[in-house]
Design a protein around this motif. Structure first.
Motif, PDB file in Angstrom:
ATOM      1  N   GLN A  29      36.865  13.518   7.173  1.00 16.98           N
ATOM      2  CA  GLN A  29      35.635  13.783   7.908  1.00 16.98           C
ATOM      3  C   GLN A  29      34.822  12.517   8.157  1.00 16.98           C
ATOM      4  O   GLN A  29      34.228  12.351   9.227  1.00 16.98           O
ATOM      5  N   TYR A  30      34.812  11.627   7.171  1.00 19.07           N
ATOM      6  CA  TYR A  30      33.899  10.478   7.248  1.00 19.07           C
ATOM      7  C   TYR A  30      34.586   9.136   7.530  1.00 19.07           C
ATOM      8  O   TYR A  30      33.901   8.158   7.808  1.00 19.07           O
ATOM      9  N   PHE A  31      35.896   9.101   7.486  1.00 20.52           N
ATOM     10  CA  PHE A  31      36.552   7.812   7.699  1.00 20.52           C
ATOM     11  C   PHE A  31      36.773   7.509   9.171  1.00 20.52           C
ATOM     12  O   PHE A  31      37.325   8.313   9.917  1.00 20.52           O
ATOM     13  N   GLU A  32      36.331   6.353   9.575  1.00 21.36           N
ATOM     14  CA  GLU A  32      36.663   5.759  10.871  1.00 21.36           C
ATOM     15  C   GLU A  32      36.961   4.295  10.608  1.00 21.36           C
ATOM     16  O   GLU A  32      36.192   3.612   9.925  1.00 21.36           O
ATOM     17  N   PRO A  33      38.068   3.779  11.131  1.00 27.63           N
ATOM     18  CA  PRO A  33      38.389   2.373  10.885  1.00 27.63           C
ATOM     19  C   PRO A  33      37.285   1.450  11.380  1.00 27.63           C
ATOM     20  O   PRO A  33      36.626   1.732  12.386  1.00 27.63           O
ATOM     21  N   ASP A  34      37.050   0.369  10.658  1.00 26.45           N
ATOM     22  CA  ASP A  34      36.105  -0.642  11.124  1.00 26.45           C
ATOM     23  C   ASP A  34      36.537  -1.116  12.511  1.00 26.45           C
ATOM     24  O   ASP A  34      37.727  -1.288  12.793  1.00 26.45           O
ATOM     25  N   ARG A  35      35.561  -1.330  13.384  1.00 27.10           N
ATOM     26  CA  ARG A  35      35.882  -1.700  14.767  1.00 27.10           C
ATOM     27  C   ARG A  35      36.452  -3.096  14.900  1.00 27.10           C
ATOM     28  O   ARG A  35      37.054  -3.437  15.918  1.00 27.10           O
ATOM     29  N   GLY A  36      36.270  -3.918  13.892  1.00 26.62           N
ATOM     30  CA  GLY A  36      36.783  -5.275  13.958  1.00 26.62           C
ATOM     31  C   GLY A  36      35.803  -6.234  14.612  1.00 26.62           C
ATOM     32  O   GLY A  36      34.703  -5.851  15.024  1.00 26.62           O
ATOM     33  N   LEU A  37      36.214  -7.488  14.707  1.00 28.39           N
ATOM     34  CA  LEU A  37      35.358  -8.529  15.273  1.00 28.39           C
ATOM     35  C   LEU A  37      35.788  -8.861  16.697  1.00 28.39           C
ATOM     36  O   LEU A  37      36.929  -8.634  17.088  1.00 28.39           O
ATOM     37  N   ALA A  38      34.841  -9.410  17.442  1.00 26.43           N
ATOM     38  CA  ALA A  38      35.152  -9.848  18.807  1.00 26.43           C
ATOM     39  C   ALA A  38      36.125 -11.013  18.748  1.00 26.43           C
ATOM     40  O   ALA A  38      36.095 -11.848  17.838  1.00 26.43           O
ATOM     41  N   MET A  69      43.641  -9.885  14.641  1.00 27.30           N
ATOM     42  CA  MET A  69      42.562  -8.946  14.951  1.00 27.30           C
ATOM     43  C   MET A  69      42.906  -8.115  16.179  1.00 27.30           C
ATOM     44  O   MET A  69      42.581  -6.917  16.247  1.00 27.30           O
ATOM     45  N   VAL A  70      43.564  -8.707  17.136  1.00 30.53           N
ATOM     46  CA  VAL A  70      44.001  -7.968  18.331  1.00 30.53           C
ATOM     47  C   VAL A  70      44.984  -6.869  17.918  1.00 30.53           C
ATOM     48  O   VAL A  70      44.906  -5.727  18.389  1.00 30.53           O
ATOM     49  N   ASP A  71      45.912  -7.214  17.022  1.00 33.64           N
ATOM     50  CA  ASP A  71      46.856  -6.201  16.523  1.00 33.64           C
ATOM     51  C   ASP A  71      46.110  -5.083  15.803  1.00 33.64           C
ATOM     52  O   ASP A  71      46.408  -3.900  15.988  1.00 33.64           O
ATOM     53  N   TYR A  72      45.142  -5.459  14.994  1.00 35.05           N
ATOM     54  CA  TYR A  72      44.356  -4.480  14.241  1.00 35.05           C
ATOM     55  C   TYR A  72      43.645  -3.515  15.190  1.00 35.05           C
ATOM     56  O   TYR A  72      43.680  -2.297  14.996  1.00 35.05           O
ATOM     57  N   LYS A  73      43.023  -4.048  16.218  1.00 35.12           N
ATOM     58  CA  LYS A  73      42.292  -3.198  17.163  1.00 35.12           C
ATOM     59  C   LYS A  73      43.223  -2.285  17.954  1.00 35.12           C
ATOM     60  O   LYS A  73      42.797  -1.238  18.466  1.00 35.12           O
ATOM     61  N   ALA A 103      49.167  -6.705  11.714  1.00 33.40           N
ATOM     62  CA  ALA A 103      47.931  -7.414  11.362  1.00 33.40           C
ATOM     63  C   ALA A 103      47.924  -7.794   9.890  1.00 33.40           C
ATOM     64  O   ALA A 103      47.535  -8.912   9.515  1.00 33.40           O
ATOM     65  N   ILE A 104      48.369  -6.883   9.040  1.00 32.99           N
ATOM     66  CA  ILE A 104      48.399  -7.151   7.598  1.00 32.99           C
ATOM     67  C   ILE A 104      49.301  -8.335   7.281  1.00 32.99           C
ATOM     68  O   ILE A 104      48.936  -9.227   6.502  1.00 32.99           O
ATOM     69  N   LYS A 105      50.474  -8.375   7.891  1.00 29.92           N
ATOM     70  CA  LYS A 105      51.404  -9.483   7.639  1.00 29.92           C
ATOM     71  C   LYS A 105      50.780 -10.826   8.024  1.00 29.92           C
ATOM     72  O   LYS A 105      50.901 -11.815   7.302  1.00 29.92           O
ATOM     73  N   LYS A 106      50.114 -10.867   9.160  1.00 31.08           N
ATOM     74  CA  LYS A 106      49.522 -12.118   9.633  1.00 31.08           C
ATOM     75  C   LYS A 106      48.349 -12.549   8.749  1.00 31.08           C
ATOM     76  O   LYS A 106      48.199 -13.726   8.430  1.00 31.08           O
TER      77      LYS A 106
END
Length: 263
Positions: A137-146, A161-165, A172-175
């Protein structure tokens, strides 16, 4: 389930379609019920046992009926629970009179299975736990940085960060893990590695990263790290730790989650 069986000296033939669907005829079911309730006379009991010895399918039907009556039949379908709830308003309880007139047939068999499942705890084990519901109900992934993707020393970080978004969390984790090797204390890397792991349904792996962030009381991600650490602990069923994290976050969402957990 079987093509024919002898009950009261009469050979009963089942509909092939019912046999294929694993159904039992009303007459055979009543015979099995009498057997399980020790309600047969000596002659019928002897005949029934002889029939079971040479009819493996009848043996299986007896076992399945026994399991159903004892309340541990695992193969009951969800729609049986739905049917039970529809009938619940008409029949809330089974009193002594109900028991005396209760007859096994295909409809009441479904209701009985539903009641046994409910009382026996199958609903409890199949339901979604409260902590998981709250997490969803309450989890939403962080939007990340520009990201600017400029030719700087931040390129590798922004590339991840592009992969994460794009929800490519494994990539993203590997990098980011490569970058973290030389910057173990970097709160930004730890925060987004935790965010990526949590979004990737790896709450256990996310916890150490968020924990690293909250150790740095000057981190710009401190408040968010407490919130996501709370969610990670919640998903991991570490309720006490989660409540402590949410208290430190002190946001309206955290207060609502704490209230839900305490109710």
């Amino acid at each position: 389930m079987f093509g024919k069986a002898t009950c009261f000296g009469t050979q009963i033939k089942l509909n092939p379609e019912l046999e294929e669907k694993n159904n039992i005829s009303q007459e055979i079911l009543e015979t099995i019920e009498r057997y399980l309730k020790n309600a047969m006379d000596a002659n019928e009991l002897a005949s029934f046992k002889i029939e079971m010895e040479k009819n493996a399918i009848l043996q299986q039907q007896v076992e399945e009926t026994k399991i159903l009556i004892s309340g541990v039949k695992r193969a009951a379908k969800k729609n049986k629970l739905d049917e039970f709830h529809k009938n619940l308003s008409k029949r809330n309880t089974l009193n002594e009179q109900d028991e005396s007139i209760f007859k096994f047939n295909f409809r009441t068999l479904s209701i009985a299975a539903s009641i046994l499942i409910l009382v026996g705890g199958f609903w409890f084990f199949n339901r979604t736990p409260q902590n998981e519901k709250l997490f969803n109900q309450y989890f939403e992934p962080d939007r990340g940085l520009a990201t600017t993707m400029s030719a700087t020393d931040k390129y590798n970080f922004e590339d991840a960060m592009v992969d994460y978004k794009n929800s490519k969390y494994d990539l993203a984790i590997k990098k980011w893990e490569v970058l973290l090797k030389n910057k173990q204390e970097n709160d930004t890397l730890n925060y987004f590695l935790g965010s990526a792991q949590l979004a990737n349904k790896n709450e256990i792996k996310a916890i150490p990263y968020f924990t690293k962030v909250i150790e740095n009381k000057e981190s710009i991600f401190l408040n968010e790290a407490y919130y996501y650490l709370g969610l990670a602990n919640l998903k991991a069923n570490k309720i006490n730790e989660a409540i402590l994290n949410f208290k430190q976050n002190n946001s309206p969402k955290s207060e609502k989650i704490i209230s839900e957990l305490r109710n």
